[in-house]
Design an enzyme around this catalytic site. Structure first.
Site, short mmCIF file in Angstrom:
data_model
loop_
_atom_site.label_atom_id
_atom_site.label_comp_id
_atom_site.label_asym_id
_atom_site.label_seq_id
_atom_site.Cartn_x
_atom_site.Cartn_y
_atom_site.Cartn_z
N LYS A 183 -63.29 23.13 -89.79
CA LYS A 183 -64.11 22.90 -88.60
C LYS A 183 -63.73 21.58 -87.92
CE LYS A 183 -68.91 22.34 -87.15
NZ LYS A 183 -70.29 22.23 -87.60
N ARG A 222 -64.74 17.45 -94.88
CA ARG A 222 -64.31 18.84 -94.66
C ARG A 222 -63.53 19.38 -95.86
NH1 ARG A 222 -67.93 19.40 -90.99
NH2 ARG A 222 -67.37 18.78 -88.89
#
Length: 93
Positions: free
Chosen positions: A77, A35
Site C-alpha cells: 500500500k 508495510r
C-alpha cells in the site's frame, strides 16, 4: 504468531509533547518498515531489497548466522509492487 518487518534508510526523530514527552521516529523508511510487517507472513521476518542487500554485505563480517531468501513481488500500500525478502536462520546455527 507475530510478523516482523524492517527497512534501512534515513529517518527523523523528535521529542513530542510537553506534559508526557515521547520520542518518535518518522519518515519513508519507518512507513516502509511498517508495510513490511503488515504484508508479512506470521512467524517470518520480511525486509526490503535495500535492507536485504545491506544484510548480505554485513553478514560476511558477522558469520553465517542467517540467510536472506527472496520472497518475490508483493503489492505494498502506497508503494506499489516491491520485491521483498525473508530473513531466515542459517541451518547450522
Amino acid at each position: 504468531q507475530i510478523r516482523a518487518g524492517f527497512d534501512s534508510g534515513p529517518i527523523v526523530g523528535s521529542v513530542v509533547g510537553t506534559t508526557y514527552k515521547k520520542y518518535t521516529i518518522f519518515g519513508n523508511t519507518v512507513n516502509t518498515a511498517s508495510r513490511m510487517e503488515s504484508t508479512g507472513v506470521p512467524g517470518r521476518i520480511q525486509c526490503t531489497k535495500r535492507a536485504a542487500e545491506l544484510l548480505e554485505k554485513e553478514r560476511r563480517g558477522i558469520g553465517e548466522r542467517f540467510v536472506v531468501e527472496e520472497r518475490g513481488a508483493v503489492e505494498v500500500k502506497g508503494r506499489g509492487s516491491m520485491t521483498t525478502f525473508f530473513v531466515n536462520a542459517a541451518r547450522d546455527c
